[in-house]
Design a protein around this motif. Sequence first.
Motif, PDB file in Angstrom:
ATOM      1  N   ARG A   1      -0.895  -1.921   5.514  1.00 45.09           N
ATOM      2  CA  ARG A   1      -1.960  -1.346   4.691  1.00 45.09           C
ATOM      3  C   ARG A   1      -2.048   0.171   4.810  1.00 45.09           C
TER       4      ARG A   1
ATOM      5  N   ASN B   1     -10.403  -4.014  -7.360  1.00 48.62           N
ATOM      6  CA  ASN B   1     -11.314  -3.304  -6.462  1.00 48.62           C
ATOM      7  C   ASN B   1     -12.471  -2.714  -7.261  1.00 48.62           C
TER       8      ASN B   1
ATOM      9  N   ARG C   1     -16.513   1.668  -8.772  1.00 46.51           N
ATOM     10  CA  ARG C   1     -15.264   2.054  -9.416  1.00 46.51           C
ATOM     11  C   ARG C   1     -15.388   3.271 -10.332  1.00 46.51           C
TER      12      ARG C   1
ATOM     13  N   SER D   1      -9.892  -5.454   0.059  1.00 48.21           N
ATOM     14  CA  SER D   1      -8.598  -4.791   0.233  1.00 48.21           C
ATOM     15  C   SER D   1      -8.789  -3.769   1.336  1.00 48.21           C
TER      16      SER D   1
ATOM     17  N   MET E   1     -11.767   1.502   3.161  1.00 45.97           N
ATOM     18  CA  MET E   1     -10.814   2.598   3.334  1.00 45.97           C
ATOM     19  C   MET E   1     -11.063   3.281   4.666  1.00 45.97           C
TER      20      MET E   1
ATOM     21  N   PHE F   1     -15.935   0.822  -3.160  1.00 46.71           N
ATOM     22  CA  PHE F   1     -15.051   1.563  -2.259  1.00 46.71           C
ATOM     23  C   PHE F   1     -15.858   2.118  -1.092  1.00 46.71           C
TER      24      PHE F   1
ATOM     25  N   ALA G   1     -13.035  -2.469  -1.462  1.00 49.77           N
ATOM     26  CA  ALA G   1     -11.947  -1.752  -0.790  1.00 49.77           C
ATOM     27  C   ALA G   1     -12.507  -1.061   0.441  1.00 49.77           C
TER      28      ALA G   1
ATOM     29  N   ASN H   1      -5.495   5.215  -4.143  1.00 51.95           N
ATOM     30  CA  ASN H   1      -4.722   4.021  -3.809  1.00 51.95           C
ATOM     31  C   ASN H   1      -5.523   2.761  -4.075  1.00 51.95           C
ATOM     32  N   GLY H   2      -6.808   2.812  -3.759  1.00 46.93           N
ATOM     33  CA  GLY H   2      -7.679   1.670  -4.015  1.00 46.93           C
ATOM     34  C   GLY H   2      -7.824   1.404  -5.509  1.00 46.93           C
TER      35      GLY H   2
ATOM     36  N   ALA I   1       0.842  -1.199   0.000  1.00 42.85           N
ATOM     37  CA  ALA I   1       0.000   0.000   0.000  1.00 42.85           C
ATOM     38  C   ALA I   1       0.880   1.254   0.000  1.00 42.85           C
TER      39      ALA I   1
ATOM     40  N   ASP J   1      -5.454  -0.959  -7.640  1.00 38.99           N
ATOM     41  CA  ASP J   1      -5.731  -2.393  -7.732  1.00 38.99           C
ATOM     42  C   ASP J   1      -6.976  -2.568  -8.614  1.00 38.99           C
TER      43      ASP J   1
ATOM     44  N   TYR K   1      -7.219  -0.187   3.182  1.00 36.12           N
ATOM     45  CA  TYR K   1      -6.333   0.982   3.079  1.00 36.12           C
ATOM     46  C   TYR K   1      -6.530   1.845   4.311  1.00 36.12           C
TER      47      TYR K   1
END
Length: 382
Positions: A200, A231, A300, A178, A153, A234, A151, A224-225, A120, A228, A180
């Motif tokens: 992370r 992802n 996304r 994921s 976050m 979010f 993701a 950052n997400g 990360a 990838d 973050y």
Amino acid sequence: MLVSALQTKLADSRIMKPAEVTASAEEIAIRFRRGGDKVIRVTISATLCLSTIFFVFTLGSYFHGHMKTYFASSEEQLYIPRIVNSCPPCLPPYCSNCTGSVSVLPPQQSVREWMAPRAAWHSMTDQELMWQASMVPQIQEYPFNRTPKVAFMFLTRGRLPLGPLWEKFFKRHEGLYSIYLHTSPEFNEEPPESSVFFGRRIPSKEVQWGRASMIDAERRLLANGLLDFSNERFVLLSEACIPLFNFTTVYSYLINSNQSFLGSFDDPRPMGRGRYRKQMWPIISLSDWRKGSQWFEIQRKVAVEVVSDQTYYNVFREHCGPPCYMDEHYVPTLVTKTLPSMNSNRCITWVDWSRGGSHPTLFRRRDVSEAFLDREVSSKHT
Ligand SMILES: *[C@@H]1O[C@H](CO)[C@@H](O)[C@H](O)[C@H]1NC(C)=O
Ligand SMILES: *[C@@H]1O[C@H](CO)[C@@H](O)[C@H](O)[C@H]1NC(C)=O
Ligand SMILES: *[C@@H]1O[C@H](CO)[C@@H](O)[C@H](O)[C@H]1NC(C)=O
């Protein structure tokens, strides 16, 4: 080699017949044995023949070399340079500022890294990060088996007080999420390696409540997400958030939805429309102005819109300082203006505002019982 061997033997005047040499070379040998007055003619013929052979060989090796370049399977000519070792958490191509040795890496490995950076942490500036994150493939199909991920976050100050609960939530669902973390820049504690939060943290900056730096942090998390490519959804969470449903329920609810869950409404009161500034016109008019909770869940495509926006961001940054709170207006206004059909205009994080004031209810240990959670969960389920 063959040519130089032949030359040596000619100079010795004791020509043998090398299997590789053609008929004209044999002829030279015969004429040599006869000797005498024909010596000059033989020398000329030999020189001519040798020149021809030498020319053919030179031409041959020249072409051979060129073919090697064009059809190279040869590693020393086709390689992707890669920066390694010098800054461990920073993986190319996300490495803008680290120097390191260059090594050879098969290209397909770097493509995989490109689609899902393992670390990360990186050393990109915000500008570089937003630029990279705003890239969208134009081919719809992915060249790999893509399992969509959510993701999560976390926008926090320091340690996650409810971390153990989240650990339980994520347990046995590797590959579907994921994580973050955006923390205070001075916070540098790393959880144990067994934790889902290990490694992370993303490069973070100072955040001030209600100011543009809060949006910068959200955009940093989103960007950052986005690096990838797996992802798909979010979720922005604070350190005070807890999951009310299990992972399977949350995951399938989000992945099977084609809408974002971002609160967005037109609030006619002073704490809504009252925060609009005339200077925002003509880019943002009063009828575009929206309000919503800071804690959102977006897909996304919407996330790409948020990290790539310059137009609205700059207007907000200039004209929306307290008592206009950018985190309550920027994303709702932007999404309503640019991608209205992709938003459900409601959020799926629950906050209790029933007691009034500018801060929601803070639940303490004695407030949270099994009965209380059951009541909240069942009221949200409908
Ligand atoms: C990054 O680059 C800047 C400017 O070139 C330099 O001052 C800084 O020390 C570099 N940082 C690292 C970690 O190499
Ligand atoms: C998750 O929650 C749903 C609905 O509450 C339930 O049906 C399901 O069994 C739960 N899954 C797990 C793995 O606990
Ligand atoms: C989302 O799905 C619903 C049906 O499930 C459909 O009616 C709607 O048009 C879809 N919206 C978008 C933006 O794709």
